[in-house]
Design a protein around this motif. Sequence first.
Motif: not given
Length: 381
Positions: A94-96, A108-113, A347-356
Motif C-alpha cells: 500500500l498505497p495501491v 489493473i489496480i495493484w495492492g493489498r485488499g 488465487l491472488l487473495a492474500h498474495a503480496d502482488d494482489e491485483r484486480v
Amino acid sequence: MSTQESQAPSAASTPILDPTAGPVALTRQLCNIPSVSGDECAIADAVEAMLRSHAPHLVISRDGDTVIARTELGRERRVAIAGHLDTVPINDNLPVRDEVDPVTGEAIIWGRGTVDMKAGVAVQLALAVELVAPAVDLTWIWYDHEEVASDLSGLGRAMRNHPELFGADFAILGEPSNGTIEGGCNGTLRARVELHGTRAHSARSWMGVNAIHRASVILSRLAAYEAERVTVDGLEYREGMNAVRIDGGVAGNVIPDRCSIEVNYRFAPSRSADEAVEFVRTFFADADSVEIVDLSPGARPGLDAPLAQRFVAAVGAEPTAKLGWTDVSRFSALGIPAVNFGPGNALLAHADDERVPVAQIESSFAALHAWLSASQEPPVK
C-alpha cells in the motif's frame, strides 16, 4: 447498538469516501484505508459516514465495526449483499497503484485488499448509493473480522445480535470469483488426532512405545487418501483431507509417549457437519482420541431459487462450485440460498502482488446493477 441511537462518526477524523466517482475510484479509496483484521474502525466509520451523506434512502445500523444498511420499500422479495472490510496484514503493498498487466495488457489496480475484497465492497457501496428504488428490497452488510478465527466474525456477531435485520430470500457475498458466480461452498473441519505411547530411554527403546512411529500409520493412510469429487445440484465440489500440523517428542534421548496430528478435512456441501465429524472419527478409529477443534458447515449452491436463476442470466456465465469455505455458509444456515460473486482472482487473495482487473470491477457493477434494477417477477405466459 444502532448508530441511529448514537452520534455519527466525527467528520474531522474519518477518511472520506466518494461513491459518486464510481466503483473503480472507490476501490482505490477503500484500499488506501488500512484495515487489517482488528483495526477496521476507521474504514467502518468511513463507510457509515459516506452512506449517511449520500444514501438518505437507507436505514443504517451498526454493530461494532459492522455496518448494515437497508431499503424499506415494501418489495415482495429481499436480497442481502455482504462484503468484509478487513484484510490480511500489509507487506509493502500500500498505497495501491495503477498498472498494466504485462501478459494480458489489461488495466489493473495493484495492492493489498484489491482482490480480497475491497473491489467487491466498492461495487456494493456504489450500488447502495445509486439504487434508490431497486426492484427488490436490499440489505447491504459490510463487516469486520473475516480474515481471522470464525468465532470473531463481525457477520456472525451481527447475526446473533440483530437477527431481525438478516431475513432475506437470497444472498450474495462479494468474495473474489473472477466476476462469475460461485455457488455455495465446501465445509471445513479441523481435528486433532492423538497417538499415545510409553516413554523410555532411547538407549533402551524396546522398553517403550514410540508414539511418533505409531503416527506413521495415520500419515500413510492420509497420503493414500483419494479425495472425492462430489456433484451437488449440478456443480462439482472437490473434497480434501490433509495433515496440516504435527507435534510430538520429549527430548533427544527419550522415546516419545505422545504425537498429535492436526488434520483439515474439506467436505462437499452434500454432507452435514455431523456426517463430516462421523466420517473423520471413523477414518481415524484406531487413534487414541480425535478432538474436533473447528467445524464450519458448507452451503449448497443456492441456484435453484428464481432470484438466483435470473442473477445467473444477468451475469451471463455458467456458475461453478466454490471450493473454499466462505460466509455464504452463515446465510445458508439461516435458510437463505447464497452465492459468491465479486471481481478478482481468488488465487491472488492474500498474495503480496494482489491485483484486480479494472474491467472486472466494471462488469461486476454492471451485472449487479442490471439484475437489481430489473423486475424479479416471472414473465406472464
